[in-house]
Design a protein around this motif. Structure first.
Motif, PDB file in Angstrom:
ATOM      1  N   MET A   1       0.844  -1.199   0.000  1.00 28.72           N
ATOM      2  CA  MET A   1       0.000   0.000   0.000  1.00 28.72           C
ATOM      3  C   MET A   1       0.875   1.242   0.000  1.00 28.72           C
ATOM      4  N   PRO A   2       0.640   2.166  -0.914  1.00 27.78           N
ATOM      5  CA  PRO A   2       1.395   3.422  -0.867  1.00 27.78           C
ATOM      6  C   PRO A   2       1.207   4.120   0.479  1.00 27.78           C
ATOM      7  N   GLU A   3       2.313   4.534   1.093  1.00 25.63           N
ATOM      8  CA  GLU A   3       2.262   5.217   2.384  1.00 25.63           C
ATOM      9  C   GLU A   3       2.460   6.716   2.181  1.00 25.63           C
ATOM     10  N   LEU A   4       2.528   7.455   3.280  1.00 27.56           N
ATOM     11  CA  LEU A   4       2.608   8.915   3.181  1.00 27.56           C
ATOM     12  C   LEU A   4       3.740   9.394   2.267  1.00 27.56           C
ATOM     13  N   PRO A   5       4.969   8.876   2.398  1.00 28.50           N
ATOM     14  CA  PRO A   5       6.026   9.367   1.498  1.00 28.50           C
ATOM     15  C   PRO A   5       5.733   9.110   0.025  1.00 28.50           C
ATOM     16  N   GLU A   6       5.110   7.958  -0.280  1.00 31.61           N
ATOM     17  CA  GLU A   6       4.768   7.677  -1.666  1.00 31.61           C
ATOM     18  C   GLU A   6       3.709   8.652  -2.182  1.00 31.61           C
ATOM     19  N   VAL A   7       2.729   8.944  -1.328  1.00 31.95           N
ATOM     20  CA  VAL A   7       1.671   9.871  -1.727  1.00 31.95           C
ATOM     21  C   VAL A   7       2.236  11.279  -1.904  1.00 31.95           C
ATOM     22  N   GLU A   8       3.122  11.688  -1.001  1.00 30.18           N
ATOM     23  CA  GLU A   8       3.743  13.010  -1.130  1.00 30.18           C
ATOM     24  C   GLU A   8       4.629  13.074  -2.372  1.00 30.18           C
ATOM     25  N   THR A   9       5.322  11.972  -2.674  1.00 30.50           N
ATOM     26  CA  THR A   9       6.132  11.923  -3.891  1.00 30.50           C
ATOM     27  C   THR A   9       5.243  12.081  -5.122  1.00 30.50           C
ATOM     28  N   SER A  10       4.091  11.404  -5.119  1.00 30.10           N
ATOM     29  CA  SER A  10       3.151  11.548  -6.232  1.00 30.10           C
ATOM     30  C   SER A  10       2.665  12.985  -6.345  1.00 30.10           C
ATOM     31  N   ARG A  11       2.325  13.601  -5.207  1.00 28.76           N
ATOM     32  CA  ARG A  11       1.835  14.988  -5.235  1.00 28.76           C
ATOM     33  C   ARG A  11       2.865  15.915  -5.863  1.00 28.76           C
ATOM     34  N   ARG A  12       4.106  15.779  -5.427  1.00 29.59           N
ATOM     35  CA  ARG A  12       5.154  16.655  -5.942  1.00 29.59           C
ATOM     36  C   ARG A  12       5.411  16.422  -7.422  1.00 29.59           C
ATOM     37  N   GLY A  13       5.260  15.170  -7.867  1.00 31.53           N
ATOM     38  CA  GLY A  13       5.490  14.882  -9.277  1.00 31.53           C
ATOM     39  C   GLY A  13       4.365  15.353 -10.172  1.00 31.53           C
ATOM     40  N   ILE A  14       3.145  15.312  -9.650  1.00 29.49           N
ATOM     41  CA  ILE A  14       1.963  15.637 -10.448  1.00 29.49           C
ATOM     42  C   ILE A  14       1.679  17.134 -10.482  1.00 29.49           C
ATOM     43  N   ALA A  15       1.844  17.810  -9.349  1.00 27.42           N
ATOM     44  CA  ALA A  15       1.418  19.209  -9.214  1.00 27.42           C
ATOM     45  C   ALA A  15       1.898  20.127 -10.343  1.00 27.42           C
ATOM     46  N   PRO A  16       3.171  20.087 -10.744  1.00 25.39           N
ATOM     47  CA  PRO A  16       3.607  21.023 -11.797  1.00 25.39           C
ATOM     48  C   PRO A  16       2.870  20.861 -13.119  1.00 25.39           C
ATOM     49  N   HIS A  17       2.278  19.685 -13.344  1.00 26.87           N
ATOM     50  CA  HIS A  17       1.599  19.430 -14.615  1.00 26.87           C
ATOM     51  C   HIS A  17       0.147  19.872 -14.623  1.00 26.87           C
ATOM     52  N   ILE A  18      -0.467  20.061 -13.430  1.00 28.05           N
ATOM     53  CA  ILE A  18      -1.905  20.330 -13.419  1.00 28.05           C
ATOM     54  C   ILE A  18      -2.311  21.607 -12.679  1.00 28.05           C
ATOM     55  N   VAL A  19      -1.502  22.077 -11.722  1.00 24.63           N
ATOM     56  CA  VAL A  19      -1.885  23.281 -10.979  1.00 24.63           C
ATOM     57  C   VAL A  19      -1.825  24.488 -11.911  1.00 24.63           C
ATOM     58  N   GLY A  20      -2.915  25.237 -11.967  1.00 23.35           N
ATOM     59  CA  GLY A  20      -3.032  26.372 -12.879  1.00 23.35           C
ATOM     60  C   GLY A  20      -3.567  26.012 -14.238  1.00 23.35           C
ATOM     61  N   GLU A  21      -3.725  24.712 -14.488  1.00 22.30           N
ATOM     62  CA  GLU A  21      -4.243  24.266 -15.779  1.00 22.30           C
ATOM     63  C   GLU A  21      -5.765  24.115 -15.725  1.00 22.30           C
ATOM     64  N   THR A  22      -6.384  24.063 -16.908  1.00 24.58           N
ATOM     65  CA  THR A  22      -7.833  23.920 -17.001  1.00 24.58           C
ATOM     66  C   THR A  22      -8.215  22.457 -17.147  1.00 24.58           C
ATOM     67  N   LEU A  23      -9.027  21.989 -16.206  1.00 24.97           N
ATOM     68  CA  LEU A  23      -9.573  20.635 -16.269  1.00 24.97           C
ATOM     69  C   LEU A  23     -10.789  20.658 -17.195  1.00 24.97           C
ATOM     70  N   LEU A  24     -10.678  19.989 -18.339  1.00 27.39           N
ATOM     71  CA  LEU A  24     -11.763  20.006 -19.326  1.00 27.39           C
ATOM     72  C   LEU A  24     -12.915  19.109 -18.900  1.00 27.39           C
ATOM     73  N   HIS A  25     -12.594  17.885 -18.506  1.00 24.51           N
ATOM     74  CA  HIS A  25     -13.629  16.948 -18.076  1.00 24.51           C
ATOM     75  C   HIS A  25     -12.975  15.728 -17.437  1.00 24.51           C
ATOM     76  N   ALA A  26     -13.813  14.929 -16.783  1.00 27.46           N
ATOM     77  CA  ALA A  26     -13.365  13.671 -16.182  1.00 27.46           C
ATOM     78  C   ALA A  26     -13.944  12.506 -16.979  1.00 27.46           C
ATOM     79  N   VAL A  27     -13.194  11.422 -17.033  1.00 28.56           N
ATOM     80  CA  VAL A  27     -13.663  10.173 -17.645  1.00 28.56           C
ATOM     81  C   VAL A  27     -13.649   9.108 -16.560  1.00 28.56           C
ATOM     82  N   VAL A  28     -14.819   8.585 -16.229  1.00 26.38           N
ATOM     83  CA  VAL A  28     -14.921   7.550 -15.200  1.00 26.38           C
ATOM     84  C   VAL A  28     -15.307   6.249 -15.897  1.00 26.38           C
TER      85      VAL A  28
END
Length: 269
Positions: A1-28
């Protein structure tokens, strides 16, 4: 199971690609995870991502009118991909952005969560959580205050999210080793000095893991698809029968609350 450091690593890796960007839609593609995917997520359109935060092992994606709360569950991971990347069998949720990128959630066991909340203080999954382990609120005084009536063994107690969030099985074993405290010790038997040492060890172990990319687990990959590297520096976890890296004594193993525990019988008292 991903633990806190893994989740924080994911956050840091993902944030530059999506923060400030426009979310067009979700696909579920699969609406039933641990809980049903919140209906509000289906309806998202042309929303600017204001921030990507973390609380415990939850990722919090902030939009103008509310938050997407994401939990990776037992086997989930998030990746940033080109929007034309074909989905595979276990790709359950996409967030599609105007910059041509997609945040894709993959989860073979479907035990993660995608929830919507307008007020995080009212969230059923967040409101009972203890302090963040790297915050000033988690200190020796807090630990002693909470331990007074606790006769439970210290190791499973540290994993209680009402005490402190994010100290999972691996990091509890590693922190107790660094602090020189035996995992079977009753929580209410800690001295103030031991509590200070344990808090410092927890912070150091987690911070080091975050800096090095998270523990390498079979099901965990960073947002760019690369595994973490912290597992190469584990002192006791998963090393039963091997010599202690500090004193040479064989590492012992046992179980607490159905979870594996590792310790050095010479270094930990």
């Amino acid at each position: 199971m991903p633990e806190l450091p893994e989740v924080e690593t994911s956050r840091r890796g993902i944030a530059p690609h999506i923060v400030g960007e426009t979310l067009l839609h979700a696909v579920v593609r699969h609406p039933q995870l641990r809980w049903p995917v919140s209906e509000e997520i289906y309806q998202l359109s042309d929303e600017t991502v204001l921030s990507l935060e973390r609380r415990a092992k939850y990722l919090l994606l902030e939009l103008k009118h509310g938050w997407i709360i994401i939990h990776l569950g037992m086997s989930g991971r998030l990746r940033i991909l080109s929007e034309d990347t074909p989905p595979e069998k276990h790709d359950h949720v996409d967030l599609v952005f105007s910059n041509g990128k997609t945040l894709r959630y993959t989860d073979p066991r479907r035990f993660g969560a995608w929830l919507w909340e307008t007020d995080l203080t009212q969230s059923r999954v967040l409101r009972h959580l203890g302090p963040e382990p790297l915050s000033e609120a988690f200190n020796a005084e807090w630990l002693i205050q909470k331990s007074v009536t606790k006769k439970i063994a210290i190791k499973p107690w540290l994993m209680d999210n009402k005490l402190v969030v994010g100290v999972g099985n691996i990091y509890a074993s590693e922190s107790l080793f660094q602090a020189g405290i035996h995992p079977d010790r009753p929580a209410n038997g800690l001295s103030h000095l031991e509590s200070e040492r344990l808090v410092a060890s927890i912070k150091a172990v987690l911070q080091r893991s975050i800096e090095q990319g998270g523990t390498t687990l079979r099901d965990f990959l960073q947002s760019d698809g690369k595994p973490g590297y912290f597992a190469q520096q584990l002192n006791v976890y998963g090393r039963a029968g091997e010599p202690c890296l500090h004193c040479g004594t064989p590492i012992m193993s046992g179980r607490h609350a159905q979870r594996s525990t590792y310790w050095c019988p010479s270094c930990q008292h």
